[in-house]
Each structure stands twice: as structure tokens, then as C-alpha cells.
Write an enzyme that holds these catalytic residues in place. Structure first.
Site, PDB file in Angstrom:
ATOM      1  N   CYS A  42       0.851  -1.191   0.000  1.00  0.00           N
ATOM      2  CA  CYS A  42       0.000   0.000   0.000  1.00  0.00           C
ATOM      3  C   CYS A  42       0.893   1.251   0.000  1.00  0.00           C
ATOM      4  O   CYS A  42       1.998   1.255   0.534  1.00  0.00           O
ATOM      5  CB  CYS A  42      -0.901   0.005   1.232  1.00  0.00           C
ATOM      6  SG  CYS A  42      -2.059   1.405   1.248  1.00  0.00           S
ATOM      7  N   ASP A  44       0.429   3.836   1.660  1.00  0.00           N
ATOM      8  CA  ASP A  44       0.384   4.437   2.993  1.00  0.00           C
ATOM      9  C   ASP A  44       1.805   4.760   3.490  1.00  0.00           C
ATOM     10  O   ASP A  44       2.692   3.907   3.440  1.00  0.00           O
ATOM     11  CB  ASP A  44      -0.312   3.454   3.960  1.00  0.00           C
ATOM     12  CG  ASP A  44      -0.678   4.103   5.272  1.00  0.00           C
ATOM     13  OD1 ASP A  44       0.235   4.645   5.940  1.00  0.00           O
ATOM     14  OD2 ASP A  44      -1.860   4.069   5.650  1.00  0.00           O
ATOM     15  N   ARG A  46       3.004   4.883   6.240  1.00  0.00           N
ATOM     16  CA  ARG A  46       3.485   4.104   7.383  1.00  0.00           C
ATOM     17  C   ARG A  46       4.018   2.732   6.974  1.00  0.00           C
ATOM     18  O   ARG A  46       4.329   1.910   7.818  1.00  0.00           O
ATOM     19  CB  ARG A  46       2.351   3.949   8.406  1.00  0.00           C
ATOM     20  CG  ARG A  46       1.918   5.276   9.008  1.00  0.00           C
ATOM     21  CD  ARG A  46       0.591   5.164   9.704  1.00  0.00           C
ATOM     22  NE  ARG A  46      -0.492   4.900   8.759  1.00  0.00           N
ATOM     23  CZ  ARG A  46      -1.773   4.762   9.106  1.00  0.00           C
ATOM     24  NH1 ARG A  46      -2.124   4.841  10.377  1.00  0.00           N
ATOM     25  NH2 ARG A  46      -2.697   4.532   8.193  1.00  0.00           N
ATOM     26  N   HIS A  98      -2.029  -3.981   4.943  1.00  0.00           N
ATOM     27  CA  HIS A  98      -1.866  -3.579   6.350  1.00  0.00           C
ATOM     28  C   HIS A  98      -3.222  -3.391   6.999  1.00  0.00           C
ATOM     29  O   HIS A  98      -4.193  -3.030   6.331  1.00  0.00           O
ATOM     30  CB  HIS A  98      -1.025  -2.302   6.459  1.00  0.00           C
ATOM     31  CG  HIS A  98      -1.680  -1.082   5.897  1.00  0.00           C
ATOM     32  ND1 HIS A  98      -2.238  -0.090   6.675  1.00  0.00           N
ATOM     33  CD2 HIS A  98      -1.899  -0.691   4.609  1.00  0.00           C
ATOM     34  CE1 HIS A  98      -2.735   0.852   5.903  1.00  0.00           C
ATOM     35  NE2 HIS A  98      -2.555   0.510   4.642  1.00  0.00           N
ATOM     36  N   CYS A 101      -6.249  -0.209   6.802  1.00  0.00           N
ATOM     37  CA  CYS A 101      -5.979   0.441   5.516  1.00  0.00           C
ATOM     38  C   CYS A 101      -7.122   1.399   5.145  1.00  0.00           C
ATOM     39  O   CYS A 101      -8.291   1.011   5.108  1.00  0.00           O
ATOM     40  CB  CYS A 101      -5.809  -0.614   4.428  1.00  0.00           C
ATOM     41  SG  CYS A 101      -5.455   0.090   2.802  1.00  0.00           S
TER      42      CYS A 101
HETATM   43 CO    CO Z   1      -3.473   1.220   2.988  1.00  0.00          CO
END
Ligand code: CO
Length: 206
Positions: A42, A44, A46, A98, A101
């Protein structure tokens, strides 16, 4: 350079640190990459692939998009898979989702807007397929987390059914496709016990 000076400063220190422990690191890496893994994760912020599995530049080939989707008409993702499998000859493709999400949450809550809504369509299909099981959970975050796992499983299936991976297996190339999920709450990876190494094993994916 008038802005973002601190990022350039960080970069200089980072490169210096690597050179301190291995003076020839960048000279060697400039000649070739030696990636054994393709990471599909992803976008993201993080989820930094290299940091999570603690590898250096050159060891992991990376493709990231919102909610780690592998869509058969996405030329970007397919080109990455093709280059990784046919040229780099990676031995492992890791699809890593994750928990929590935002893309999965938007799909479940129908809050995606515009083009993002189209992008999340595939997760909505996964949700519909498993709706009884997901809706049976009381807690919203548990629902999202279960769909995050089911989404990874679907994306592993999608990787395995690409003509690129099919062709590699047919030619006897050693290649395993894995489904992992990362917990942003403790920084730990969980193996979803998915490791597909041949076309025959696709039918065993739940
Ligand atoms: Co995500």
C-alpha cells in the site's frame, strides 16, 4: 534549491552513513541491482517496504498503490511484475497489505470519491464476496481488518493468474507468491500462510 532543504540534508547524512560502513556500496549498486524480492504494498506512508524488512537499496523491487491492488488492466503494476519476473528474475513476490488500511475502509464505507471510487471497486467486490462473514463481526475496525486480509488473498490470486507469472511457472522458473499483512500498531508483519509456487496451488487459495 529553495525549499525542503532538510530532506536533502537527511539524504546527505544517510548516504554518508552507508559509505562509512561500506565505502564501495554505491559504486557496486550503480552497476546492478540484485533484487530477490518484488514487494507490492500500500502507498500508505506508514509502510516503507525497505525499512519494514530492514534491507538496503538494491535488494527489493517495489510497487505501491492505494490498498496494494493488482488489477489485470493496470499497465503500471503489470510492467513492474514483468520486469521483476522476466529481467530481475526475483524469486519471491510479496503482496503486503496492512491493518487499518484507509483504502479498504473507504471501500467498506462507500466513501471513496471520483477516480478513487473506481480504483476501490475491486475491494468492494471482495467485500461482497465475503459480506456475510465480515458483517457478522460487531466491531467496525475488526470488519476493516478482516477485509484487509481478504483483500491481500485476492491480490495474491490476481498476481498468480497474470500471464507473466503463469508463463514463468510454465518455463520452470522458481517463483513464490506470498500474502503478508503489516500491523501499523506494533510494526510487525504477519504471514497469512499463503505461499503459492505453482499454477496447481492457485485452487488451494481460500
Ligand atoms: Co493502505
Amino acid at each position: 534549491m529553495r525549499v525542503l532543504k532538510h530532506l536533502f540534508e537527511n539524504n546527505r547524512k544517510w548516504a554518508e552513513n552507508i559509505k562509512k560502513s561500506d565505502p564501495d556500496f554505491f559504486t557496486r549498486r550503480a552497476k546492478q541491482q540484485d533484487a530477490e524480492y518484488l514487494w507490492i504494498g500500500c502507498s500508505d506512508s506508514r509502510l516503507p517496504a525497505m525499512e519494514i524488512v530492514d534491507v538496503l537499496p538494491g535488494q527489493i523491487f517495489v510497487h505501491r498503490n492505494i490498498a496494494n491492488l493488482v488489477i489485470q488492466t493496470d499497465m503500471n503494476c503489470l510492467s513492474v511484475i514483468q520486469y521483476a519476473v522476466s529481467v530481475l528474475k526475483v524469486k519471491h513476490i510479496i503482496v503486503c497489505g496492512h491493518y487499518g488500511c484507509g483504502g479498504v475502509q473507504a471501500a467498506i464505507e462507500n466513501t471513496g470519491d471520483g477516480v478513487l471510487d473506481n480504483w476501490l471497486m475491486q475491494i468492494k467486490n471482495v467485500y461482497q464476496k465475503h459480506q456475510a462473514k465480515i458483517d457478522a463481526l460487531k466491531n467496525t475496525s475488526d470488519k476493516i481488518d478482516l477485509l484487509c486480509e481478504l483483500n491481500v488473498i485476492q491480490q495474491v490470486r490476481n498476481v498468480c493468474t497474470t500471464t507473466i507469472v503463469q508463463k514463468a511457472w510454465k518455463a520452470g522458473q522458481e517463483l513464490a507468491v506470498h500474502g503478508w499483512i503489516y500491523n501499523i500498531r506494533d510494526g510487525l508483519l504477519k504471514d497469512l500462510d499463503l505461499c503459492v509456487t505453482s499454477s496447481a496451488e492457485i485452487s488451494e487459495i481460500q
